[in-house]
Design a protein around this motif. Structure first.
Motif, mmCIF file in Angstrom:
data_model
loop_
_atom_site.group_PDB
_atom_site.id
_atom_site.type_symbol
_atom_site.label_atom_id
_atom_site.label_comp_id
_atom_site.label_asym_id
_atom_site.label_seq_id
_atom_site.Cartn_x
_atom_site.Cartn_y
_atom_site.Cartn_z
ATOM 1 N N ASN A 231 0.801 -1.227 0.000
ATOM 2 C CA ASN A 231 0.000 0.000 0.000
ATOM 3 C C ASN A 231 0.836 1.282 0.000
ATOM 4 O O ASN A 231 0.303 2.382 0.119
ATOM 5 N N VAL A 232 2.163 1.159 -0.102
ATOM 6 C CA VAL A 232 3.024 2.338 -0.258
ATOM 7 C C VAL A 232 4.016 2.083 -1.396
ATOM 8 O O VAL A 232 4.352 0.939 -1.702
ATOM 9 N N GLY A 233 4.467 3.159 -2.010
ATOM 10 C CA GLY A 233 5.420 3.042 -3.112
ATOM 11 C C GLY A 233 6.217 4.330 -3.258
ATOM 12 O O GLY A 233 6.045 5.289 -2.500
ATOM 13 N N LYS A 234 7.098 4.371 -4.236
ATOM 14 C CA LYS A 234 7.937 5.546 -4.482
ATOM 15 C C LYS A 234 7.072 6.751 -4.843
ATOM 16 O O LYS A 234 6.083 6.609 -5.563
ATOM 17 N N TRP A 235 7.471 7.923 -4.357
ATOM 18 C CA TRP A 235 6.785 9.150 -4.763
ATOM 19 C C TRP A 235 6.966 9.372 -6.259
ATOM 20 O O TRP A 235 6.013 9.676 -6.963
ATOM 21 N N MET A 236 8.169 9.185 -6.751
ATOM 22 C CA MET A 236 8.463 9.390 -8.166
ATOM 23 C C MET A 236 8.414 8.041 -8.883
ATOM 24 O O MET A 236 9.300 7.212 -8.697
ATOM 25 N N PRO A 237 7.388 7.783 -9.683
ATOM 26 C CA PRO A 237 7.320 6.506 -10.408
ATOM 27 C C PRO A 237 8.469 6.378 -11.401
ATOM 28 O O PRO A 237 9.138 7.371 -11.737
ATOM 29 N N ASN A 238 8.690 5.171 -11.859
ATOM 30 C CA ASN A 238 9.704 4.972 -12.897
ATOM 31 C C ASN A 238 9.323 5.741 -14.150
ATOM 32 O O ASN A 238 8.137 5.870 -14.488
ATOM 33 N N HIS A 239 10.314 6.250 -14.837
ATOM 34 C CA HIS A 239 10.062 7.005 -16.071
ATOM 35 C C HIS A 239 9.400 6.094 -17.103
ATOM 36 O O HIS A 239 9.766 4.919 -17.224
ATOM 37 N N PRO A 240 8.405 6.597 -17.836
ATOM 38 C CA PRO A 240 7.701 5.760 -18.824
ATOM 39 C C PRO A 240 8.621 5.111 -19.851
ATOM 40 O O PRO A 240 8.313 4.032 -20.371
#
Length: 282
Positions: A231-240
């Protein structure tokens, strides 16, 4: 200028690009310069600490016959000032069409709440720490929400911002010290290395030698391979695109924030356990 940048970004041998400003170049105002690297390994030297740069200068710059300094306007602290691109370059970069993906993350979302872990202060605490028994009978520390947390809210931001950094070189030195024959088991060093291996992660920047190690309440959050529990993850997602652009003042200015901050990936109810994925920083 934009055409030149696009040309360099698209070149097959370009691996990294850095923009910096220098005020001591004989003009009435600071001028900007561009460094283009053929290997992402230059990122390690570009972001070296001030003392590393000063030592490299001492090792590589010869004494002058006059005994005057060979370099007048450059030292480790000067290089340090080059490491964060001017905001103006970030603004110009984000005017591209379409707007680059990372430009949406130039600051924290002020509509979202930051949830803190304050230890024993129950009134201000958004989290509760519980010790439970695992199926094997061992004690396990787990983190639970002490209040409702909305999707996108920030998780233990102050704890994560307090993560300490350690370079690959420092880790290698620690490992070599632990392997010295005749010293017996160096418990302190070995325990530290074990902790770093479990609670540390590399920067997402390609070529970087920086590792971040969690030391606040966030290190107690349980990790799992079960995506249904996460239920938690990185604030900045991986670049597309699957990788960080060769040139991006946004990443260069805010890499540390992208490397440490966590957010809720869905609404979390009070009393629900906080869980992060095993491959969070992969």
């Amino acid at each position: 200028r934009e055409k030149m940048f696009k040309l360099l970004e698209g070149h097959s041998e370009t691996a990294a690009m850095f923009v910096y400003e220098e005020a001591h170049c004989g003009f009435l105002e600071p001028h900007s310069f561009l460094v283009v690297c053929k290997s992402d390994g230059c990122r390690k030297r570009w972001y070296a600490e001030s003392d590393e740069i000063d030592f490299a200068i001492y090792e590589r710059i010869l004494d002058t016959k006059s005994s005057e300094p060979a370099l007048v306007h450059f030292d480790g602290s000067t290089q340090r000032s080059y490491q964060i691109p001017p905001r103006a370059w970030e603004t110009v970069y984000c005017r591209r069409e379409p707007e680059p993906f990372e430009c949406a993350y130039r600051g924290l979302d002020l509509t979202k709440e930051i949830h803190y872990f304050h230890g024993s202060d129950e009134e201000e605490n958004s989290f509760e720490i519980k010790v439970t028994k695992s199926p094997s009978g061992k004690d396990e520390t787990r983190v639970y929400a002490a209040t409702d947390i909305n999707k996108g809210d920030y998780i233990m931001a102050s704890d994560l911002a307090a993560s300490f950094t350690v370079s690959d070189e420092s880790l290698d030195n620690l490992k070599k010290n632990a392997e010295i024959v005749g010293t017996g088991r160096l418990t302190v060093i070995e325990d530290l290395l074990e902790y770093i291996d479990r609670h540390g992660h590399r920067s997402v920047a390609s070529g970087s030698s920086t590792n971040y190690v969690e030391v606040g309440g966030s290190f107690m959050i349980r990790r799992t391979n079960n995506e249904a529990e996460v239920n938690v993850g990185k604030w900045m997602p991986n670049h597309p695109s699957g990788k960080i652009p060769f040139y991006s003042p946004v990443y260069e200015r805010r890499m540390r924030s992208f490397d440490v901050f966590l957010v809720a990936t869905r609404d979390i109810e009070e009393g629900e356990e906080i869980v992060k994925p095993v491959n969070l920083w992969a």
